[in-house]
Design a protein around this motif. Structure first.
Motif, mmCIF file in Angstrom:
data_model
loop_
_atom_site.group_PDB
_atom_site.id
_atom_site.type_symbol
_atom_site.label_atom_id
_atom_site.label_comp_id
_atom_site.label_asym_id
_atom_site.label_seq_id
_atom_site.Cartn_x
_atom_site.Cartn_y
_atom_site.Cartn_z
ATOM 1 N N GLN B 50 -5.137 0.923 -9.800
ATOM 2 C CA GLN B 50 -5.465 2.236 -9.248
ATOM 3 C C GLN B 50 -4.671 2.537 -7.983
ATOM 4 O O GLN B 50 -4.673 3.674 -7.502
ATOM 5 C CB GLN B 50 -6.961 2.328 -8.963
ATOM 6 N N ILE B 51 -3.993 1.512 -7.457
ATOM 7 C CA ILE B 51 -3.229 1.705 -6.239
ATOM 8 C C ILE B 51 -2.231 0.571 -6.108
ATOM 9 O O ILE B 51 -2.429 -0.509 -6.696
ATOM 10 C CB ILE B 51 -4.185 1.757 -5.016
ATOM 11 N N VAL B 52 -1.197 0.809 -5.326
ATOM 12 C CA VAL B 52 -0.178 -0.234 -5.125
ATOM 13 C C VAL B 52 -0.817 -1.510 -4.576
ATOM 14 O O VAL B 52 -1.743 -1.459 -3.769
ATOM 15 C CB VAL B 52 0.914 0.294 -4.167
ATOM 16 N N ASN B 53 -0.308 -2.631 -5.051
ATOM 17 C CA ASN B 53 -0.746 -3.954 -4.616
ATOM 18 C C ASN B 53 -2.180 -4.290 -5.004
ATOM 19 O O ASN B 53 -2.788 -5.206 -4.435
ATOM 20 C CB ASN B 53 -0.579 -4.131 -3.093
ATOM 21 N N ASP B 54 -2.700 -3.572 -5.968
ATOM 22 C CA ASP B 54 -4.042 -3.867 -6.466
ATOM 23 C C ASP B 54 -4.073 -3.628 -7.966
ATOM 24 O O ASP B 54 -3.528 -2.641 -8.456
ATOM 25 C CB ASP B 54 -5.087 -2.992 -5.785
#
Lengths: 112, 113
Positions: B50-54
């Motif tokens: 849902q988001i960068v780095n996750d």
């Protein structure tokens, strides 16, 4: 997540109206109903989304009764190019807010 | 023009080898997903971000790994631990906070030989 049930397959003749029904008895208050179409060896594409009553766009109509426990995708005057698999999804309006899952869908075959 | 691109379209892998499938989008979407599809079956969720780095595991994450170092890219690695890797893999993206639809790539057909 609300589970959905659709017919596995349907056949129809060209020029007819096709109605595909999806059951979702456990639909939550915030859930929307979304339909996707998939051709062989391609990714699914969005057809229509709705919350209640009726939604219509240039491709299809979506009918949702007051209790929202089912929905019907209506394809007017189908042609051979409408042969595809149709998926009914129930979940948050924003696709990215949860892991929406696709069932096996309904394989629609249009007969000349 | 904007869209989501998967490459390659066809991929052959020898048993025991890892392979990475590419997925790039220029739609400025926050959320990205990987699905697996077997013949005559629906789509099954492998991983989503849902988001960068996750990123989060989906329903069938075993034998797969992902990274999300850039917003535009969400590569999927099929490892040798995946017992039945031959399948059609689909990547999708969507605007997380608004928008009502997901956009899919054209898919990568992976065959283990």
């Amino acid at each position: 997540l609300a589970k959905t049930t659709q017919p596995i397959s349907m056949d129809s003749y060209e020029g007819q109206e096709v109605n595909i029904t999806c059951s979702h008895n456990n639909i939550a208050t915030n859930d929307y109903i979304t339909w996707y179409q998939q051709f062989p060896s391609q990714g699914p594409r969005f057809i229509i989304q709705g919350y209640k009553t009726k939604v219509t766009n240039e491709v299809a109509s979506l009918f949702i009764p007051a209790d929202r426990k089912s929905s019907t995708l209506s394809l007017p005057r189908v042609s051979l190019s409408d042969t595809a698999v149709y998926y009914c999804l129930v979940g948050d309006r924003n696709f990215g807010n949860e892991k929406l899952t696709f069932g096996t869908g309904t394989r629609l075959t249009i007969i000349p | 023009d904007g869209g989501i691109t998967q490459s390659p379209k066809y991929l052959f892998r020898k048993e025991g080898q890892n392979v990475t499938l590419s997925c790039e989008q220029n739609l400025n979407h926050d959320a990205m997903y990987w699905y697996r599809q077997d013949p005559g079956q629906g789509l099954r969720l492998i991983y989503y971000s849902q988001i960068v780095n996750d990123f989060q595991k989906g329903d069938i994450a075993e034998g797969y790994s992902v990274s999300r170092e850039k917003k535009e890219s969400f590569p999927l690695t099929v490892t040798s631990a995946q017992k039945n890797p031959t399948a059609f893999y689909l990547c999708a993206s969507s605007i997380s906070l608004e928008g009502t639809e997901a956009f899919f790539g054209q898919g990568t057909r992976l065959t283990v030989v």
